[in-house]
Motif scaffolding. Structure first.
Motif, short mmCIF file in Angstrom:
data_model
loop_
_atom_site.label_atom_id
_atom_site.label_comp_id
_atom_site.label_asym_id
_atom_site.label_seq_id
_atom_site.Cartn_x
_atom_site.Cartn_y
_atom_site.Cartn_z
N MET A 135 0.85 -1.21 0.00
CA MET A 135 0.00 0.00 0.00
C MET A 135 0.88 1.25 0.00
SD MET A 135 -2.84 -1.17 2.77
CE MET A 135 -4.18 -0.01 2.61
N TRP A 136 1.96 1.22 0.79
CA TRP A 136 2.85 2.38 0.86
C TRP A 136 3.54 2.63 -0.48
CZ3 TRP A 136 3.85 6.74 3.06
CH2 TRP A 136 5.11 7.35 2.92
N GLU A 137 3.97 1.52 -1.10
CA GLU A 137 4.72 1.67 -2.36
C GLU A 137 3.80 1.90 -3.56
OE1 GLU A 137 7.13 -1.79 -2.00
OE2 GLU A 137 8.36 -0.76 -0.51
N ASN A 138 2.53 1.69 -3.39
CA ASN A 138 1.59 1.93 -4.50
C ASN A 138 1.77 3.35 -5.03
OD1 ASN A 138 -0.88 2.66 -5.90
ND2 ASN A 138 -1.65 0.69 -5.15
N PRO A 139 1.94 3.48 -6.36
CA PRO A 139 2.17 4.81 -6.93
C PRO A 139 1.09 5.83 -6.55
CG PRO A 139 2.38 3.11 -8.62
CD PRO A 139 1.95 2.42 -7.37
N LEU A 140 -0.11 5.35 -6.31
CA LEU A 140 -1.18 6.29 -5.94
C LEU A 140 -0.89 6.89 -4.56
CD1 LEU A 140 -4.29 4.29 -7.18
CD2 LEU A 140 -3.34 6.40 -8.16
N THR A 141 -0.46 6.01 -3.62
CA THR A 141 -0.10 6.50 -2.29
C THR A 141 1.10 7.44 -2.41
OG1 THR A 141 -0.88 4.46 -1.30
CG2 THR A 141 0.58 5.81 0.05
N GLN A 142 2.10 7.02 -3.20
CA GLN A 142 3.30 7.85 -3.34
C GLN A 142 2.97 9.22 -3.94
OE1 GLN A 142 6.38 7.43 -2.04
NE2 GLN A 142 5.33 5.77 -1.00
N ALA A 143 2.02 9.23 -4.88
CA ALA A 143 1.62 10.52 -5.48
C ALA A 143 0.93 11.39 -4.42
CB ALA A 143 0.68 10.27 -6.66
N ASN A 144 0.12 10.77 -3.57
CA ASN A 144 -0.54 11.52 -2.50
C ASN A 144 0.48 12.09 -1.52
OD1 ASN A 144 -3.09 11.05 -3.51
ND2 ASN A 144 -3.38 9.16 -2.32
N VAL A 145 1.48 11.27 -1.19
CA VAL A 145 2.51 11.72 -0.25
C VAL A 145 3.28 12.90 -0.84
CG1 VAL A 145 4.68 11.04 0.85
CG2 VAL A 145 2.70 9.51 0.95
N ALA A 146 3.61 12.79 -2.13
CA ALA A 146 4.36 13.87 -2.78
C ALA A 146 3.54 15.17 -2.74
CB ALA A 146 4.68 13.49 -4.22
N ARG A 147 2.25 15.00 -3.02
CA ARG A 147 1.36 16.16 -3.01
C ARG A 147 1.30 16.81 -1.63
NH1 ARG A 147 -3.51 16.84 -6.61
NH2 ARG A 147 -4.88 18.13 -5.35
N LEU A 148 1.23 15.97 -0.61
CA LEU A 148 1.14 16.48 0.77
C LEU A 148 2.45 17.16 1.18
CD1 LEU A 148 -0.81 13.47 2.31
CD2 LEU A 148 -1.64 15.83 2.17
N ARG A 149 3.58 16.55 0.79
CA ARG A 149 4.87 17.17 1.11
C ARG A 149 4.95 18.56 0.49
NH1 ARG A 149 8.50 13.70 3.52
NH2 ARG A 149 8.33 11.53 2.93
N GLU A 150 4.51 18.64 -0.76
CA GLU A 150 4.56 19.91 -1.47
C GLU A 150 3.67 20.97 -0.79
OE1 GLU A 150 3.74 20.80 -6.03
OE2 GLU A 150 5.20 19.24 -5.53
N ALA A 151 2.56 20.49 -0.22
CA ALA A 151 1.63 21.42 0.44
C ALA A 151 2.10 21.81 1.84
CB ALA A 151 0.24 20.79 0.50
N GLY A 152 3.26 21.29 2.26
CA GLY A 152 3.84 21.74 3.53
C GLY A 152 3.57 20.82 4.71
N PHE A 153 2.97 19.67 4.47
CA PHE A 153 2.78 18.72 5.57
C PHE A 153 4.13 18.13 5.96
CE2 PHE A 153 -1.34 19.14 3.73
CZ PHE A 153 -2.24 18.89 4.75
N HIS A 154 4.28 17.86 7.25
CA HIS A 154 5.53 17.26 7.74
C HIS A 154 5.32 15.76 7.88
CE1 HIS A 154 7.02 21.28 8.80
NE2 HIS A 154 5.75 21.51 9.15
N PHE A 155 6.38 15.01 7.60
CA PHE A 155 6.29 13.55 7.71
C PHE A 155 7.32 13.03 8.70
CE2 PHE A 155 3.94 13.97 3.84
CZ PHE A 155 3.13 12.85 3.77
N VAL A 156 6.95 11.97 9.42
CA VAL A 156 7.93 11.20 10.17
C VAL A 156 7.68 9.75 9.78
CG1 VAL A 156 6.43 11.33 12.23
CG2 VAL A 156 8.77 10.53 12.47
N GLY A 157 8.74 9.09 9.29
CA GLY A 157 8.61 7.72 8.80
C GLY A 157 7.89 7.68 7.47
N PRO A 158 7.43 6.48 7.04
CA PRO A 158 7.50 5.22 7.79
C PRO A 158 8.88 4.56 7.73
CG PRO A 158 6.47 4.86 5.67
CD PRO A 158 6.75 6.33 5.75
N GLU A 159 9.08 3.65 8.66
CA GLU A 159 10.34 2.91 8.70
C GLU A 159 10.16 1.59 7.93
OE1 GLU A 159 12.57 4.57 10.40
OE2 GLU A 159 11.08 5.97 11.23
#
Ligand code: C5P
Length: 409
Positions: A135-159
């Motif tokens: 689920m994490w590696e799914n390109p759809l999830t990765q696209a969502n994560v990229a979008r969120l990073r760009e919008a200024g959300f902070h991430f910790v992990g996953p490990e």
């Protein structure tokens, strides 16, 4: 060597939002740790989260109700739970952040208490993803994560490690200690909206002496000014309070200069004005002082005594026209009648940027109370009536306005 501070998050307000994943059981440890750090923690949960861990656990750990219902009836001033939470938070942590909640967030969806809160807040948001590796590696999830990073959300992990589903791979939620470390970093005052700003506040009453044992004063306790100082320090400012006589304690991290008379307060302010970005006159400065103060105690003769009073210097008006004028000058207006017109006239006459007006005849407002009900008027004509709320919350709202007025100046 200095002892590390045992409560590095004292008084800081954190909302922990829990979405539904196995890692939710670890959030009890995170919440417990943040509470021990001194934070005021509120927990919000999705329905799915409640299948993994019960709200009762979080209620016990935080000693506060847990938000699970979007439609719960709340008392004023915030009628809706998601708005109350969004406003309360200085930082929001979504942990575990599931693929589903990340996807909703990335697209601005707001269909439950957690997603509405996340969309409604202006506070920074920290996401701690946890999911199956595919689920994490799914390109759809990765696209969502990229979008969120760009919008200024902070991430910790996953490990990368052992996952709840028994597989090994990327998607394991960071350990509570690691999430806490990022919370500490994000909430450190160096990252606050007033970082690098210098603030000078007057607070408390003054005493104008008739003789060595008698004075003219007022019931001010300095609570409002000290709440403003505490909030400014939490937002990263370097804060000095010029404080009249009071038994209230000075918040940690705030420098206090103790004074007694209006004259001393004026001198203490003048000596510290250079380089100040924001001046707030929250002190109830005496407007008059006895013309002469007797050196010896006045004797009781039984005859009437006349005292001649001289006006004191208006400290804030002097600050507002000083060559060292701070960028923003904020005054208070305690009135017992014609609140708005009196306050507006004071704003104008004293050359202020913002005035905080309160009607001292209202219960729960004004001198010595823990709450206040104020009206904010600024030099641009903006008017904002706040409901009755704790002085610390009033302080937050005042700083939000001051930050707007400071802008990039
Ligand atoms: O005119 P009035 O005393 O009501 O104004 C209140 C505001 O002016 C407060 O911000 C108070 O701190 C400030 N003030 C002052 N010096 C004085 C009197 C009032 O700074 N002598």
């Amino acid at each position: 060597m200095a002892e590390p501070c045992p409560t590095p998050l004292l008084g800081r307000r954190v909302v922990v939002a829990v979405s539904g994943g196995v890692a939710a059981y670890k959030i009890a440890a995170l919440v417990s740790r943040l509470v021990q750090d001194g934070a005021e923690v509120r927990v919000a949960m999705t329905e799915a989260a409640q299948r993994f861990i019960g709200p009762v656990t979080f209620r016990g750990l935080t000693n506060r109700p847990v938000a699970v219902d979007m439609w719960a009836d709340l008392p004023e001033p915030e009628a809706y739970e998601h708005i109350a939470l969004a406003r309360f938070a200085e930082l929001l942590v979504l942990a575990p952040a599931t693929a589903n909640t990340l996807a909703k967030l990335a697209h601005g969806l707001a269909d439950n208490l957690v997603t509405t809160t996340l969309l409604a807040t202006q506070a920074p948001i920290l996401l701690a993803p946890a999911m199956n590796a595919a689920m994490w590696e799914n390109p759809l999830t990765q696209a969502n994560v990229a979008r969120l990073r760009e919008a200024g959300f902070h991430f910790v992990g996953p490990e990368t490690g052992r996952l709840g589903c028994g597989e090994t791979g990327a998607g394991r939620m960071s350990e509570p200690e690691d999430i806490r470390a990022v919370v500490l970093a994000l909430l450190s005052p160096e990252n606050g909206p007033l970082a690098g700003r210098r603030v000078l506040i007057t607070a408390g009453p003054t005493r104008e002496w008739l003789d060595p044992v008698r004075f003219l004063s007022n019931p001010s306790t300095g609570k409002m000014g000290l709440a403003l100082a505490q909030e400014a320090a939490a937002r990263g400012a370097q804060v000095t309070v010029v404080l009249g006589p009071t038994t209230e304690s000075v918040p940690p991290g705030v420098e206090a200069v103790r004074v007694d008379t209006a004259k001393q307060m004026r001198q203490a302010v003048a000596a510290r004005l250079a380089g100040i970005d924001v001046f707030i006159g929250a002190a109830a400065v005496a407007d008059y002082r006895p013309e002469a103060s007797a050196e010896q105690k006045l004797k009781k003769t039984g005859a009437p005594v006349e005292v001649s009073l001289q006006p004191t210097v208006d400290i804030i008006a002097e600050v507002a026209v000083s060559p060292d004028r701070p960028t923003v000058v904020v005054g208070f207006a305690a009135e017992s009648q014609d609140l708005e017109s009196q306050a507006a006239a004071k704003l104008e006459r004293k050359g202020l940027d913002l005035i905080v007006a309160n009607d001292i005849t209202q219960p729960g407002s004004g001198f010595g109370t823990d709450t206040n009900e104020v009206l904010l008027l600024d030099h641009t004509g903006k008017r904002e009536q706040l409901a009755r709320m704790p002085k610390r919350t009033v302080a937050e709202r005042i700083w939000e306005r001051v930050e707007e007025l400071l802008g990039n100046r």
